[in-house]
Each structure stands twice: as C-alpha cells, then as structure tokens.
Design an enzyme around this catalytic site. Structure first.
Site, mmCIF file in Angstrom:
data_model
loop_
_atom_site.group_PDB
_atom_site.id
_atom_site.type_symbol
_atom_site.label_atom_id
_atom_site.label_comp_id
_atom_site.label_asym_id
_atom_site.label_seq_id
_atom_site.Cartn_x
_atom_site.Cartn_y
_atom_site.Cartn_z
ATOM 1 C CG ASP A 167 6.087 2.998 -5.331
ATOM 2 O OD1 ASP A 167 7.083 2.664 -5.914
ATOM 3 O OD2 ASP A 167 5.367 2.081 -5.254
ATOM 4 C CG MET B 101 11.185 -4.097 0.832
ATOM 5 S SD MET B 101 12.572 -3.843 1.888
ATOM 6 C CE MET B 101 13.285 -4.124 0.741
ATOM 7 N NE ARG B 102 5.244 -1.628 -6.590
ATOM 8 C CZ ARG B 102 4.633 -1.172 -6.008
ATOM 9 N NH1 ARG B 102 4.232 -0.201 -5.042
ATOM 10 N NH2 ARG B 102 3.491 -2.045 -5.479
ATOM 11 C CB ALA B 103 12.952 1.550 -4.443
#
Length: 719
Positions: free
Chosen positions: A199, A280-282
């Site tokens: 990730d 929420m990183r995506a």
C-alpha cells in the site's frame, strides 16, 4: 550503496524498447514525487532495473547545504539535522541520487549506526548515516523488494510514513529527515509483498517481455551496441534524454496550476468505493496521479481520461481480493463506474495513452519501438495494462466430473464400466473454502530468518538475556553493561561522577522472537484419497495451511505421490501463490506409493539444508495412511518415516481418513515420524476439539523409534 553521478554511463532511459506503462509510472513520479513511488511487477529479464537506474539521469539537480551528510535544502534546512544547525551555510548543487537497498542489508546499514561506546563514555552522538540518509531527496531503489527481510520492511514503512528515520539505542537517539521516491521491482513468482508495504507504493505496473519478434530483435540490437561502446551509445541518445529531461521540468512547473475539479474528484471517489479499496490513500494517490498526467500533457485541467489512467496505475494492488489472487483491475467495470459517475463517454473511444517526450534515433519513427519518445506506437501492438498479467487464483469449489475409478476407488455402480488401468487419472477437483488453521510449530529454539511460526533467537522480540557482542554491537543491554563495568571503576581511575566504560564491558541483548520455517507438504494424491469425494476437502485443508504459511513468512515446498512414484510439485520457494496454483491443478488416481513420497521429501530437505542450514523444516504429510504397490508397502513406508525422524525433522500428519470404519494408519505413520496426527476437524482454529500443538521431532537417531512406552505417552499427549 550505489550512487548515480553524471559521469556514469548508464543505459539511457529513452533507449529502452517498449515498457510503456512502466515508463509512464516512473515519469509521473519524477513529475510529482508526492505520488509515493512505483512498484514494478514482472518476469525476470525485462529491463526493470535498467529503466529505474536510467530514471535518476533524468531527475533535476538538487540544492544541498555544503558538507551536510543528510542533503538538507539550503532554503529550509532540517532543524533536527545531526550535522546542524546550518545557519547561513553555503549551498551547492549535485545530481539526484539513486540509492540501492540490497535485499541482504543489515539494519545498521539501512538506518545508520550509533557508536554506543562513545555515547556512554564520552557523552557524544557519533552517528554514521545509513542508506535512508543517502536517499533523502532522491530515489530509493529496492530490487526484489518482495524478498526483503521483515525487520527492514518495518523500518522502511516507518520512514516512508513519517518522512524521517529514527535510530535509538537505550535512550540515545538520532533523528534525520528521510523523504525519498520509493521504487521497487519484483518477480511475483518469488512471492508477494506484505499488504502494508504494498500500500505504500503509489503506483504499480505489470511488465512482460514482448512476444513480437521485431521488437525483440531491436532490444538485442541496442543492448549489443551499448555493450560494445557505452559512451558512444549514450551520445546517440543524448538529445532524446535532454528533451525528456526538459519536458519533466516543464511538467513540474505546470503542476501547481493544474485544476482538479469537483467532477473529477467525484469520479475518483466513486471508483475507489466501487473497487472496495481500504482507507483513503488510494483516493489521494489517484488525485495526484491525475494532476501529474494533465501536467505531462501540458494541460491545466484534469480530464476523465486522466482519472481512468490514474485508476489503472493506482488501484490494482489496492483492491480487496481473495488470498493468492494477483493484482489486477476489471477495465469494463472501471469504464462503467466512470460513466455512471458522470464523466466518461465510453462509446467508440479508444483507451487514452500519454504522448511520449519526443522523437529520437533508431526507431522507425525516431523513438524506441516506433512511437514518440520511446513509447510504443499509438495504433497497433498490444498495450500493457496492470491487470493483464495472469496470476494464480484461489481455487473455488466446483462440481467435479464423474471420475474414472482407480483400483483403490469405490466399486463402480452397476452398469457402469470400471477404469481401464491400474493408475487411471481423475480430473482435478476444486478446493473447499480455506479456513484459519491452528499454528503448528517446530520444537526448540532456532536461529532462522525472522518470521511468525517457531521460537527463535532473533534481532527483534523480548529480551531473554545478555552476551558479549559477536562482531559489531547490536542491541545494547544497558543493565548488563553497567554490571560488567562497575567492579573496575576504581582500578580505571574513576574518582568522580560518570562511568568509565570500555569495549570489553559492552553486552548486547539476546532477544527471543519467532522465525519462519520451511514447510514441506507431502500430499497423497492417490485413488484412495479420491474416494468418497474427499479430495476437495483435502485441497481446502492444504490451501488453508498454505495461507497460514504465507502469513507466518515461511518458505514452502510440495511433494505429491500417486501411481508408481513421487514428484516435487513445487521446489522450496517463497511464492505461496505458486503452491496454490500447483494444488489447483493436482490430479488424483492410482496406487499409493507412500514410501516414495517420504523418501522424496527426505531428499528435498537434504538439499535445502545445504542451501539454508539455519531454516528449520516442518514436514506436513496429508494422507489417510494407506500404502499400496510393491512388497510390504506399509513396512517400507514406516522405514522411510524413520529416516526422517532419525534426522530430527519435525513432522505432523493430517489424517484424511473418513467413514465409520477407520484403520488408524495415519496415526501409526505419525508415531513412526515422531510427531502428532491431527484430523481435518482438529486442524481448524475454531474447532472445539482442536488444541495448539507443538510438533515433536525425534532428538536423535534410534531414540523413541520403537513402539514402547515413550511413543505411547507422546501419542496420549498429542491426542
């Protein structure tokens, strides 16, 4: 450490043929380092490392404080820099560094080393920077990142998350900035990455060698030309490299002016929600990637095609998927989501592809592979997409065809012909759903690689004692060091406060954690296992153990036996996905050569001990205990089991016998192996009858080999 300087004759980035997605992913990170790096997945020999090393040549020069070992920016130096404070220090320019992190690097080499002896005796922080300091404001490249040791992965995750590296030794700490572009390459056949590290990579791309003969010819031609005259070859591509470097600089300048409208933001949010990505990183990475794509195309407005391309790069490795599924993205679903969210016109529109950075020599149209700037032609030729590469999928339960019966199968119903031969093969059946298994570990205390299975002396874990350092000092045991130095203070001339510490006084902590093991599966694929449709449940159990091995950082191997012999279906490897794929394709039928399976397992372990003597093995035999074929098949099988037990190999037998009448042969085999037998029900972690079992291996040849009281007591304990 490897540092790329201008004088180094690297293979030019623009001279690499094809690899459009990888090229784009690297260029976008060069434009916007905030994207968070790129992970390149692909088969060996596809120029992954060559392109990454060539990227550093295209990065702009950086301004640094003269003499600072931590690459502080003159305009905003790090206030906590160990070489600071800098004040009005002189500035200088240097090329962007590309630092390589070797897979076998030590912790001190990565984060730096602190001289504990000087810190205790002189009260000074004598710190030698590591690779994280060298990579600050540059590129950190990890080749074969999936093989990186877990403790290095943890340190890398911390630095990537906080933008700083901390080195602490018993209350003495050093902190420095560590912000870098993280680039990793890996071959999925050697195992997948931990989800936490996966990730951290902003983008992921899949690469594969071209199957077009003309393109392969061009690859060989250019490589031979470079090997014959690196300087001359680089000179031929110098103009192309310069144009690409200039375009990257222009895109960087344009990036702050790019507008990400509400419509594009809604598309990004809808796409991430539709593919069920965690966190929420995506969303953030997609937004940054889309703006970088617009800047690359010299636009100040993010278009729907930018969002689509950003999704293809940022989501494949983040979507929620079943165990052992390869990363990928359903492009039809992506187009549907984009259209429904109000910004994608999918009718009659080709997939957008970014324009290359200009024409260059040698290609039919000036650029490598016939396209501008080294990108493939816009029309014709397959386009690589992250989801195109096939990977092993989790086997799903399916209704098997009516199998041909072997001599050990149940009798054929009336009117149905029997199998034609003694070793008739039945079609492979699907596995049942995997489940969480109980932990099976190896007895004793090992010293293998960090993992999560068996007890071992490791670099991390609880402190279990102290000892004199073996080579460079590791983790200091402060209390033991003070205790060793205290009796000698008067003789050393101490008359005031402070402690006089010498090298001989230092003690390092002995830590106990857990190690990864070699789990070797010996799977019975004979006709007796196929009877009563048991093979689906057996495959489900093995698949569950494979998943457990993946989570515990084990290496795995697989030996199968059926018909007239045994074969190594999977040599010891870190790729649990490969084991799942081989298991899904495993046919059944024929005799049960149990002795051949155990002997083949013994040979695999003998060779593996030579390669990796510190990794302790665990043999998991999945069988009902039957043996057929040849004279005295059971006696031969028990002698082979005794050979494994004599070497102290830890073993466990998964008893697959079913039905109201049981022969108990699997339990007898377990006694000969010196380990427990567990049923499929007992293997489940949520089973009421299951107990956490320690696999007992025989300590020496001959001990406990008989069928007397010791073995009976062991079996009562295991039961």
């Amino acid at each position: 450490m490897t540092t790329t300087e201008n004088t180094t004759r690297q293979y030019p980035f623009t001279a690499v043929v094809g690899m459009a997605d990888m090229r784009l992913g690297l260029l976008l990170n060069a434009i916007s380092p905030a994207i968070g790096g790129v992970l390149v997945r692909g088969e060996k020999g596809t120029a992954k490392s060559t392109m990454v090393r060539g990227l550093a040549e295209l990065m702009p020069v950086v301004d640094v404080v003269a003499g600072c070992r931590f690459a502080c920016a003159p305009a905003a130096p790090d206030p906590a820099c160990p070489d600071g404070p800098h004040g009005a220090a002189d500035a200088e320019q240097r090329p962007t560094r590309m630092v390589e992190l070797p897979v076998g690097a030590s912790e001190d080499r990565l984060v730096g080393a602190l001289d504990i002896e000087r810190a205790l005796s002189e009260g000074v922080k004598a710190f030698e920077p590591g690779l994280l300091a060298d990579a600050h404001r540059g590129v950190l490249y990890v080749d074969e990142v999936n093989l990186l040791h877990d403790h290095l992965v943890d340190l890398l995750l911390d630095a990537a998350a906080m933008g700083a590296s901390y080195v602490e030794r018993e209350g003495v700490s050093v902190r420095h900035a560590a912000r870098f572009l993280l680039v990793g390459t890996m071959n999925p056949e050697e195992g997948e990455l931990r989800p936490q590290l996966l990730d951290r990579f902003g983008l992921t791309v899949e690469v594969a060698a071209s199957r077009e003969p003309e393109q392969r010819v061009e690859v060989v031609r250019r490589r031979l030309a470079y090997d014959d005259d690196p300087a001359g070859f680089a000179a031929r591509w110098a103009d192309e490299e310069h144009r690409l470097r200039e375009r990257i600089s222009l895109a960087r300048e344009l990036l702050p002016q790019v507008r990400l409208g509400d419509a594009a933001l809604r598309q990004i949010a809808a796409t991430c929600a539709a593919f069920e990505v965690d966190g929420m990183r995506a969303d953030i990475v997609m937004a940054r990637t889309a703006t970088a794509l617009a800047a690359w195309d010299e636009r100040t407005e993010v278009l729907p095609e930018d969002v689509r391309q950003a999704a293809l790069l940022a989501l494949p490795h983040r979507r929620r998927r079943a165990p052992f599924d390869a990363p990928g993205l359903d492009e039809d679903k992506l187009d549907q989501v984009l259209e429904e969210s109000g910004g994608q016109d999918s009718e009659g529109e080709d997939d957008p592809e970014p324009e290359g950075p200009g024409d260059g020599p040698d290609g039919p149209d000036g650029g490598p592979g016939g396209g501008p700037g080294g990108l493939p032609p816009q029309d014709g030729g397959p386009r690589e997409q992250p989801g195109d590469a096939p990977g092993p999928e989790l086997p799903r339960q399916q209704e098997p065809e009516r199998p041909a019966r072997s001599e050990e199968s149940e009798p054929a119903p009336a009117g149905e012909p029997a199998a034609s031969g003694p070793a008739s093969e039945q079609a492979a059946v699907g596995a049942t759903e995997p489940f969480r298994t109980r932990r099976l570990d190896v007895p004793g205390l090992g010293e293998g690689a960090d993992g999560r299975r068996s007890r071992a002396r490791t670099a991390h874990g609880r402190t279990a004692g102290a000892r004199r350092p073996r080579g460079a000092l590791g983790k200091l045991h402060l209390a033991a060091t003070v205790q060793a130095a205290a009796p000698h203070q008067w003789a050393r001339g101490r008359r005031g406060p402070g402690l006089v510490v010498r090298r001989d006084d230092l003690r390092e902590a002995v830590r106990e954690g857990r190690e990864g093991n070699l789990v070797l599966f010996v799977v019975d694929a004979s006709g007796s296992m196929a009877a009563r449709k048991r093979m689906g449940a057996v495959k489900g159990a093995v698949l569950s153990l494979l998943l457990d091995a993946y989570q515990r950082r084990d290496k795995i191997g697989m030996v199968t036996f059926r018909g007239s012999g045994a074969e190594v279906a999977l040599p010891p490897t870190s790729s649990v996905e490969a084991g799942a794929a081989r298991l899904a394709q495993l046919p059944t039928g024929g005799r049960t050569p149990l002795s051949e399976g155990l002997l083949r397992a013994h040979e695999v372990l003998r060779v593996e001990r030579l390669r990796d003597p510190s990794r302790r093995p665990l043999v998991v035999v999945v069988t009902d205990g039957r043996a057929t074929g040849g004279p005295e098949p059971l006696a031969r099988a028990y002698r082979a089991a005794g050979l494994l037990a004599a070497g102290g190999t830890a073993s466990v037998v998964v008893d697959c016998e079913a039905g109201p009448v049981r022969l108990g042969l699997a339990g007898e085999l377990a006694r000969e192996l010196g380990g427990p037998a567990v049923t499929l029900d007992e293997l489940r972690a949520d089973s009421v009858s299951a107990l956490v079992r320690t696999v007992q291996g025989r300590p020496a040849a001959g001990k406990g080999a008989g069928r007397g009281g010791d073995r009976d007591r062991h079996n009562r304990k295991a039961a």
